[in-house]
Design an enzyme around this catalytic site. Structure first.
Site, mmCIF file in Angstrom:
data_model
loop_
_atom_site.group_PDB
_atom_site.id
_atom_site.type_symbol
_atom_site.label_atom_id
_atom_site.label_comp_id
_atom_site.label_asym_id
_atom_site.label_seq_id
_atom_site.Cartn_x
_atom_site.Cartn_y
_atom_site.Cartn_z
ATOM 1 N N GLY A 1 2.048 2.043 10.831
ATOM 2 C CA GLY A 1 2.976 3.159 10.697
ATOM 3 C C GLY A 1 3.661 3.551 11.994
ATOM 4 O O GLY A 1 4.289 4.604 12.078
ATOM 5 N N HIS B 1 -9.719 0.927 4.941
ATOM 6 C CA HIS B 1 -8.405 1.141 5.561
ATOM 7 C C HIS B 1 -8.547 2.112 6.733
ATOM 8 O O HIS B 1 -9.329 3.071 6.668
ATOM 9 C CB HIS B 1 -7.417 1.696 4.529
ATOM 10 C CG HIS B 1 -6.015 1.702 5.058
ATOM 11 N ND1 HIS B 1 -5.564 2.699 5.875
ATOM 12 C CD2 HIS B 1 -5.010 0.815 4.937
ATOM 13 C CE1 HIS B 1 -4.305 2.424 6.230
ATOM 14 N NE2 HIS B 1 -3.953 1.286 5.669
ATOM 15 N N GLU C 1 -6.865 4.524 7.779
ATOM 16 C CA GLU C 1 -6.676 5.951 7.509
ATOM 17 C C GLU C 1 -7.935 6.554 6.890
ATOM 18 O O GLU C 1 -8.257 7.712 7.140
ATOM 19 C CB GLU C 1 -5.439 6.155 6.618
ATOM 20 C CG GLU C 1 -4.164 5.981 7.434
ATOM 21 C CD GLU C 1 -3.002 5.366 6.687
ATOM 22 O OE1 GLU C 1 -2.980 5.402 5.451
ATOM 23 O OE2 GLU C 1 -2.106 4.817 7.379
ATOM 24 N N LYS D 1 -0.011 4.324 -0.320
ATOM 25 C CA LYS D 1 -0.654 5.511 0.273
ATOM 26 C C LYS D 1 -0.431 6.736 -0.629
ATOM 27 O O LYS D 1 -0.505 6.621 -1.838
ATOM 28 C CB LYS D 1 -0.141 5.713 1.693
ATOM 29 C CG LYS D 1 -0.296 4.428 2.512
ATOM 30 C CD LYS D 1 -0.024 4.589 3.962
ATOM 31 C CE LYS D 1 -0.215 3.228 4.639
ATOM 32 N NZ LYS D 1 -0.124 3.293 6.082
ATOM 33 N N SER E 1 3.086 -2.457 10.387
ATOM 34 C CA SER E 1 4.524 -2.501 10.619
ATOM 35 C C SER E 1 5.176 -3.828 10.228
ATOM 36 O O SER E 1 6.095 -4.298 10.904
ATOM 37 C CB SER E 1 4.841 -2.143 12.079
ATOM 38 O OG SER E 1 4.423 -0.809 12.350
ATOM 39 N N GLU F 1 -5.730 -5.245 10.456
ATOM 40 C CA GLU F 1 -4.698 -4.233 10.680
ATOM 41 C C GLU F 1 -5.021 -3.466 11.955
ATOM 42 O O GLU F 1 -5.794 -2.490 11.912
ATOM 43 C CB GLU F 1 -4.669 -3.239 9.509
ATOM 44 C CG GLU F 1 -4.345 -3.862 8.179
ATOM 45 C CD GLU F 1 -3.790 -2.829 7.212
ATOM 46 O OE1 GLU F 1 -2.621 -2.967 6.856
ATOM 47 O OE2 GLU F 1 -4.494 -1.871 6.866
ATOM 48 N N ASN G 1 0.859 -1.185 0.000
ATOM 49 C CA ASN G 1 0.000 0.000 0.000
ATOM 50 C C ASN G 1 0.896 1.237 0.000
ATOM 51 O O ASN G 1 1.522 1.556 1.010
ATOM 52 C CB ASN G 1 -0.895 -0.043 1.251
ATOM 53 C CG ASN G 1 -1.739 1.209 1.409
ATOM 54 O OD1 ASN G 1 -1.803 2.034 0.508
ATOM 55 N ND2 ASN G 1 -2.383 1.347 2.557
HETATM 56 P P1 PGA Z 1 2.568 0.102 7.733
HETATM 57 O O1 PGA Z 1 1.134 0.335 7.043
HETATM 58 O O2 PGA Z 1 3.129 -1.178 7.127
HETATM 59 O O3 PGA Z 1 3.369 1.318 7.373
HETATM 60 O O4 PGA Z 1 2.338 -0.041 9.199
HETATM 61 C C1 PGA Z 1 0.251 -0.731 6.816
HETATM 62 C C2 PGA Z 1 -1.019 -0.235 6.154
HETATM 63 O O5 PGA Z 1 -1.414 0.920 6.407
HETATM 64 O O6 PGA Z 1 -1.664 -0.960 5.381
#
Ligand code: PGA
Length: 250
Positions: free
Chosen positions: A175, A97, A99, A10, A214, A169, A8
């Protein structure tokens, strides 16, 4: 079941950067990718066609949209329709997601509408679910996952189990560098699998369950070895081909 190794990106990368990273991924990953793995990248909209072009002819490499609006076309300024994603070379899309839920304000019902609409329009869908830290502390993980699964997979969506994946997740692990522990992942994935079987029957056994939060080159193989983990959804560590290749081949 094939393992889905998903990146992803983003809101990162220009078209040129995306194309260069995608080509480098093909170079580093395609020769060694095991038969039972598929690679999937979610670039920003402006780079979809470039990444689809870089993946052309690679049967185990796919492209997905990070978002869309659940309508065919119309006066929806700033939005994009599933048919436009398909036209840009996508076969997949994300919905739910964290976010989009917690930064952009999408609720469970909108997520459910997107999943059902995307599936009906021919996309394969990844529904993302996961609890916030305060929900875990309040011992509400299963309650949250149940609600997000029920509302995210309305009955019309359940007919398309063969084009569905679910990504667990935990919001506190995205993140942050903080990975969920093996036991936390194992429990959440087992619960998700059980719940999906209750909702959809046997066909839910074939729905890939991805872990995200992560994931890095040095923890990917341990996570992928857990029961009911059928792939990963990777943000930060998917931005360079070198790092993501070590995850995809872990
Ligand atoms: P990350 O993000 O691997 O940076 O923690 C995962 C995601 O948002 O799908």
């Amino acid at each position: 079941m094939k393992k889905l190794m998903a990146a992803n990106w983003k809101m990162y990368k220009t078209r040129a950067e995306a194309e260069a990273t995608a080509r480098e991924m093909v170079r580093l990953i395609a020769p060694g990718l095991p038969e039972d793995r598929e690679l999937l990248v979610f670039p920003p909209f402006t780079a979809l066609a470039a990444v689809a072009g870089a993946f052309a002819g690679q049967k185990s490499f796919a492209v997905g949209g990070q978002n869309f609006w659940p309508h065919g076309e119309g006066a929806f300024t700033g939005e994009i329709a599933p048919g436009m994603l398909l036209d840009a070379g996508c076969t997949w899309a994300l919905a739910g997601h964290s976010e989009r839920r917690w930064v952009l304000g999408e609720n469970d019902d909108l997520v459910g509408e997107k999943v059902a609409y995307g599936l009906q329009k021919g996309l394969s869908m990844v529904l993302c679910i996961g609890e916030k830290l305060e929900e875990r502390r309040a011992k509400k993980v299963e309650e949250v996952l149940d609600r997000q699964l029920e509302r995210g997979l309305v009955p019309a969506a359940r007919e398309f189990a063969n084009r569905l994946a679910v990504a667990y997740e935990p919001v506190w692990a995205i993140g942050t560098g903080e990975v969920a522990g093996r036991e936390e992942i194992r429990q959440a994935h087992a619960h998700t699998r059980d719940r999906l079987v209750q909702m959809m029957g046997e066909k839910a056994l074939e729905i890939p369950l991805l872990y995200g939060g992560s994931v890095k080159p040095d923890n990917a193989s341990e996570i992928l070895a857990l029961d009911n983990v059928d792939g990963v959804l990777v943000g930060g560590a998917s931005l360079t081909a070198e790092s993501f290749s070590r995850i995809a081949l872990a």
